[in-house]
Design a protein around this motif. Sequence first.
Motif, PDB file in Angstrom:
ATOM      1  N   VAL A 159      13.047   8.998  -1.286  1.00 52.16           N
ATOM      2  CA  VAL A 159      12.471   8.452  -0.049  1.00 52.16           C
ATOM      3  C   VAL A 159      12.197   6.970  -0.253  1.00 52.16           C
ATOM      4  CG1 VAL A 159      10.522   8.539   1.546  1.00 52.16           C
ATOM      5  CG2 VAL A 159      11.444  10.659   0.584  1.00 52.16           C
ATOM      6  N   ARG A 160      12.589   6.159   0.702  1.00 51.20           N
ATOM      7  CA  ARG A 160      12.380   4.710   0.581  1.00 51.20           C
ATOM      8  C   ARG A 160      11.046   4.308   1.199  1.00 51.20           C
ATOM      9  NH1 ARG A 160      17.331   1.502  -0.834  1.00 51.20           N
ATOM     10  NH2 ARG A 160      18.884   3.110  -1.289  1.00 51.20           N
ATOM     11  N   ILE A 161      10.276   3.544   0.442  1.00 54.27           N
ATOM     12  CA  ILE A 161       8.985   3.055   0.893  1.00 54.27           C
ATOM     13  C   ILE A 161       9.195   1.876   1.843  1.00 54.27           C
ATOM     14  CG2 ILE A 161       6.803   2.020   0.138  1.00 54.27           C
ATOM     15  CD1 ILE A 161       7.306   3.285  -2.604  1.00 54.27           C
ATOM     16  N   ALA A 162       8.437   1.848   2.934  1.00 58.98           N
ATOM     17  CA  ALA A 162       8.431   0.706   3.852  1.00 58.98           C
ATOM     18  C   ALA A 162       9.799   0.428   4.470  1.00 58.98           C
ATOM     19  CB  ALA A 162       7.901  -0.556   3.158  1.00 58.98           C
ATOM     20  N   CYS A 163      10.578   1.470   4.682  1.00 60.63           N
ATOM     21  CA  CYS A 163      11.834   1.350   5.427  1.00 60.63           C
ATOM     22  C   CYS A 163      11.468   1.279   6.913  1.00 60.63           C
ATOM     23  CB  CYS A 163      12.733   2.549   5.126  1.00 60.63           C
ATOM     24  SG  CYS A 163      14.225   2.628   6.124  1.00 60.63           S
ATOM     25  N   GLY A 220      23.221   0.512   0.044  1.00 56.00           N
ATOM     26  CA  GLY A 220      22.576   1.802  -0.119  1.00 56.00           C
ATOM     27  C   GLY A 220      21.434   1.982   0.854  1.00 56.00           C
ATOM     28  N   TYR A 221      20.761   0.890   1.190  1.00 53.58           N
ATOM     29  CA  TYR A 221      19.670   0.938   2.170  1.00 53.58           C
ATOM     30  C   TYR A 221      20.201   1.405   3.517  1.00 53.58           C
ATOM     31  CZ  TYR A 221      15.644  -0.715   4.934  1.00 53.58           C
ATOM     32  OH  TYR A 221      14.565  -0.794   5.782  1.00 53.58           O
ATOM     33  N   PHE A 265       0.856  -1.183   0.000  1.00 58.12           N
ATOM     34  CA  PHE A 265       0.000   0.000   0.000  1.00 58.12           C
ATOM     35  C   PHE A 265       0.893   1.235   0.000  1.00 58.12           C
ATOM     36  CE2 PHE A 265      -2.417  -3.369   1.966  1.00 58.12           C
ATOM     37  CZ  PHE A 265      -3.723  -3.188   1.538  1.00 58.12           C
ATOM     38  N   TYR A 266       0.494   2.235  -0.782  1.00 58.69           N
ATOM     39  CA  TYR A 266       1.252   3.486  -0.776  1.00 58.69           C
ATOM     40  C   TYR A 266       0.325   4.646  -1.128  1.00 58.69           C
ATOM     41  CZ  TYR A 266       4.582   7.149  -1.795  1.00 58.69           C
ATOM     42  OH  TYR A 266       5.255   8.338  -1.789  1.00 58.69           O
ATOM     43  N   LEU A 282       9.612   5.131  -7.801  1.00 61.73           N
ATOM     44  CA  LEU A 282       9.185   6.094  -6.781  1.00 61.73           C
ATOM     45  C   LEU A 282      10.357   6.502  -5.895  1.00 61.73           C
ATOM     46  CD1 LEU A 282       6.435   7.359  -6.282  1.00 61.73           C
ATOM     47  CD2 LEU A 282       6.052   5.671  -4.495  1.00 61.73           C
ATOM     48  N   GLU A 283      11.163   5.521  -5.493  1.00 63.48           N
ATOM     49  CA  GLU A 283      12.285   5.842  -4.615  1.00 63.48           C
ATOM     50  C   GLU A 283      13.346   6.658  -5.333  1.00 63.48           C
ATOM     51  OE1 GLU A 283      11.894   2.146  -1.426  1.00 63.48           O
ATOM     52  OE2 GLU A 283      13.658   2.249  -2.732  1.00 63.48           O
TER      53      GLU A 283
END
Length: 293
Positions: free
Chosen positions: A246-250, A277-278, A111-112, A240-241
């Motif tokens: 911005v990272r999703i679900a970090c 990179g994360y 979900f986003y 998206l990232e």
Amino acid sequence: MKGIVLAGGSGTRLHPITQAVSKQLLPVYDKPMIYYPISVLMLAGIRDILIISTPTDLPSFRRLLGSGDQFGLRLSYAEQPSPNGLAEAFVIGAGFIGDDDVALVLGDNIFYGQGFSGRMRQEVSSLDGCVLFGYPVKDAHRYGVGETDAEGRLISIEEKPPQPKSNKAITGLYFYDNDVVDIARRLKPSPRGELEITDVNLTYLRQGRARLVDLGRGFAWLDTGTHDSLLEAAQFVQVLEHRTGVRIACLEEVALRMGFIDPDQCLALGLKLSKSGYGDYVCAVARTAGATS
């Protein structure tokens, strides 16, 4: 409210890649699939989470996530030896749920959308019965479909109807009050031998205590059950990232933003992953938030 991530099943539609590993441990771009549903529960303010999976796969989830305290969470684990239906999660998790309300999220759903966290927390705080989340799709006949009246009240639910009454698919995120435990226990298996989540939702609907929240335009809901949808989800996250930075679900960042951990704790988590990179991203987020160590 407690949270359950249902990460069982055999992932047969993804064979052969799921013959040796759980689907929910596969990567969706830069993180394991299960990070996405866990982040949804965290964004709803939920910190006590049960992960249900197969006896074979549970040790891998424990190795990945541990007790959850690094994220300010309390993670528990339970077995679902056979794929006996989504509603069995409430029977398996009855002791974990206790007297609390519960959210269920499927381990392969992503979900986003802007404002999602606030919307979920609003629904949690005002929960009376069950809350489902609907998303417009062009092929509604493939899903459970919710129909609403002119005022937006849920009036019918149909499972994979040949002639859908609406285009709103019911997604893999569900909020229930504590009655769901008894409702699930009273269910009889469907013709395919499963305890169906649709039967749970229909019980609440007959009681007049089911709502459908329309996620609508500007939102993204993805599942990752096929090779194509898994690739598409990874590409969505990547684009998206890369575009936003911005990272999703970090999970480290979500835990920090929600106040579950402090900046120094977040930095320590990032340093453990600093060769990726994360990890660099987590460190940058922590330092921006004021990490001093």
